[in-house]
Design a protein around this motif. Structure first.
Motif, PDB file in Angstrom:
ATOM      1  N   GLY A   8     -12.464 -27.810 -41.232  1.00 44.61           N
ATOM      2  CA  GLY A   8     -11.649 -27.587 -41.139  1.00 44.61           C
ATOM      3  C   GLY A   8      -9.947 -27.978 -42.091  1.00 44.61           C
ATOM      4  O   GLY A   8      -9.361 -26.127 -41.812  1.00 44.61           O
ATOM      5  N   THR A   9     -10.074 -28.427 -43.225  1.00 39.89           N
ATOM      6  CA  THR A   9      -9.359 -28.783 -43.893  1.00 39.89           C
ATOM      7  C   THR A   9      -9.826 -27.011 -44.566  1.00 39.89           C
ATOM      8  O   THR A   9      -8.137 -26.458 -45.170  1.00 39.89           O
ATOM      9  N   HIS A  10     -10.671 -26.934 -45.417  1.00 34.75           N
ATOM     10  CA  HIS A  10     -11.011 -25.528 -45.867  1.00 34.75           C
ATOM     11  C   HIS A  10     -10.478 -24.053 -45.218  1.00 34.75           C
ATOM     12  O   HIS A  10      -9.729 -23.540 -45.710  1.00 34.75           O
ATOM     13  N   VAL A  11     -11.108 -24.300 -43.939  1.00 37.75           N
ATOM     14  CA  VAL A  11     -10.510 -23.345 -43.506  1.00 37.75           C
ATOM     15  C   VAL A  11      -8.653 -23.389 -43.332  1.00 37.75           C
ATOM     16  O   VAL A  11      -8.725 -21.545 -43.271  1.00 37.75           O
ATOM     17  N   ALA A  12      -8.429 -24.182 -42.886  1.00 41.28           N
ATOM     18  CA  ALA A  12      -6.963 -23.905 -43.053  1.00 41.28           C
ATOM     19  C   ALA A  12      -6.278 -23.399 -44.120  1.00 41.28           C
ATOM     20  O   ALA A  12      -5.521 -22.814 -44.150  1.00 41.28           O
ATOM     21  N   LEU A  22      -7.826 -21.541 -46.163  1.00 42.09           N
ATOM     22  CA  LEU A  22      -8.165 -20.162 -46.317  1.00 42.09           C
ATOM     23  C   LEU A  22      -7.503 -19.313 -45.438  1.00 42.09           C
ATOM     24  O   LEU A  22      -6.495 -18.050 -45.798  1.00 42.09           O
ATOM     25  N   ILE A  23      -6.746 -20.141 -44.322  1.00 41.15           N
ATOM     26  CA  ILE A  23      -5.486 -18.868 -43.167  1.00 41.15           C
ATOM     27  C   ILE A  23      -4.203 -19.387 -44.630  1.00 41.15           C
ATOM     28  O   ILE A  23      -3.982 -18.349 -44.146  1.00 41.15           O
ATOM     29  N   ALA A  24      -4.380 -19.977 -44.783  1.00 41.63           N
ATOM     30  CA  ALA A  24      -3.143 -20.312 -45.600  1.00 41.63           C
ATOM     31  C   ALA A  24      -3.189 -19.651 -46.782  1.00 41.63           C
ATOM     32  O   ALA A  24      -1.540 -18.490 -46.816  1.00 41.63           O
ATOM     33  N   SER A  25      -3.713 -18.990 -47.189  1.00 42.90           N
ATOM     34  CA  SER A  25      -3.890 -18.059 -48.533  1.00 42.90           C
ATOM     35  C   SER A  25      -3.903 -16.893 -47.994  1.00 42.90           C
ATOM     36  O   SER A  25      -3.065 -15.713 -48.873  1.00 42.90           O
ATOM     37  N   LEU A  26      -4.488 -16.756 -46.790  1.00 39.24           N
ATOM     38  CA  LEU A  26      -4.288 -14.860 -46.551  1.00 39.24           C
ATOM     39  C   LEU A  26      -3.046 -15.012 -46.195  1.00 39.24           C
ATOM     40  O   LEU A  26      -2.204 -13.893 -46.211  1.00 39.24           O
ATOM     41  N   ARG A  27      -2.162 -15.826 -45.360  1.00 41.89           N
ATOM     42  CA  ARG A  27      -0.404 -15.646 -45.091  1.00 41.89           C
ATOM     43  C   ARG A  27       0.528 -15.472 -46.257  1.00 41.89           C
ATOM     44  O   ARG A  27       1.169 -14.499 -46.322  1.00 41.89           O
ATOM     45  N   ALA A  28       0.062 -16.351 -47.200  1.00 41.32           N
ATOM     46  CA  ALA A  28       0.808 -16.509 -48.282  1.00 41.32           C
ATOM     47  C   ALA A  28       0.678 -15.220 -49.062  1.00 41.32           C
ATOM     48  O   ALA A  28       1.838 -14.317 -49.722  1.00 41.32           O
TER      49      ALA A  28
END
Length: 303
Positions: free
Chosen positions: A258-262, A264-270
């Motif tokens: 879950g931490t890793h996927v979070a 990836l989502i933060a990176s996509l958002r950034a």
């Protein structure tokens, strides 16, 4: 006729309020952007110009707001729900917030003689429109039973999951599972495409086996069509995973995947993908695999 005040007429809140009108409730809507109430009025609802006006005569109050600070301001703040609602009104918070916020709202409501439930929902915009949301409810069981006529107008799977805050905890788990599943579906699609497989055929057979899941069924067709119009925005899932990680840390639980996927989502958002549907994780996997570079065209990162 039961009077329902509905606070927050956004992507999810608007169709939920419309379904309450359709079910025969007298619905008074309030939204910070007043124009969003126009559609509710057109469907037979009423408009309020403030939170206090909306809730003053309501039997039931439903809030559908973006985040914990919004719920705290609208429900607990000056001129808010608890200050203006009548004694013994029923407050149903359908927002997705930190479990501690759900408990705090319930305690403050009880102190003012108002019954409260945390009742976050899952199913996205389509589920809201169809009245087929999954609703996970925390709070007193008798209060839950009294709320069922309202909840049944908005959802098809409605379950009491425990005391105040439990609904938010289950919703956090839901968001963890959804994010991880979208990531794995994205990885599978990129892998299949790289191996030259017919993606439509592959999705059909995968959906019929043990790998079948709601994300594959509901999201894969749009992912294959490269349609990332938001049903549930990356920005919101980023917020929700922040809730998940904070609540897990408080509970002493490790969430390695879950931490890793979070991240990836933060990176996509950034990289500018915050306004896209969360299925745009596919773009992240493609970029990491060197197969497409659409992330480069998403624009400036969010403020």
């Amino acid at each position: 006729m039961t009077v329902v005040a509905f606070i927050g007429l956004g992507v999810m809140g608007a169709p939920m309020a419309h379904n309450l009108v359709k079910a025969g409730f007298d619905v008074i809507g309030y939204n910070r952007s007043p124009a969003r109430a126009d559609a509710l009025v057109a469907r037979g609802g009423r408009r309020a110009d403030s939170v206090a006006e909306a809730v003053r005569d309501a039997d039931v109050i439903v809030t559908m707001l973006p985040d914990s600070p919004d719920v705290e301001a609208v429900v607990l703040g000056e001129g808010g729900v608890l200050e203006a609602a009548r004694h013994d009104a029923l407050l149903i918070d359908a927002s997705t917030v930190h479990p501690e916020t759900g408990r705090a709202v319930a305690a403050a409501a009880q102190a003012r003689g108002i019954r409260a439930l945390d009742a976050p929902v899952s199913g996205g915009e389509a589920g809201a429109v169809e009245g087929a949301l999954s609703i996970m409810v925390g709070g007193d069981e008798k209060v839950y039973e009294s709320a069922l006529p309202v909840l049944r107008a908005m959802g098809s799977t409605i379950v009491h999951v425990g005391p105040a805050g439990a609904g938010q905890t289950v919703k956090a788990a839901n968001q963890l599972i959804v994010a991880g599943t979208i990531e794995l579906v994205s990885e599978a699609l990129v892998f299949l495409d790289a191996r030259g497989v017919d993606l439509g055929a592959a999705v059909r057979v995968l959906a019929g086996g043990l790998a079948g899941n709601a994300v594959l069924q509901r999201k894969a067709p749009a992912m294959l069509a490269r349609d990332f119009a938001p049903g549930f925005r990356v920005d919101l899932h980023h917020k929700d995973l922040g809730i998940v990680l904070a609540a897990a840390r408080e509970a002493g639980v490790s969430l390695p995947l879950g931490t890793h996927v979070a991240g990836l989502i933060a990176s996509l958002r950034a990289q500018g993908g915050g306004s896209l549907d969360h299925s745009a994780l596919l773009l992240q996997v493609e970029s990491l695999s060197g197969r497409r570079n659409e992330l480069n065209a998403l624009g400036a990162p969010p403020a």
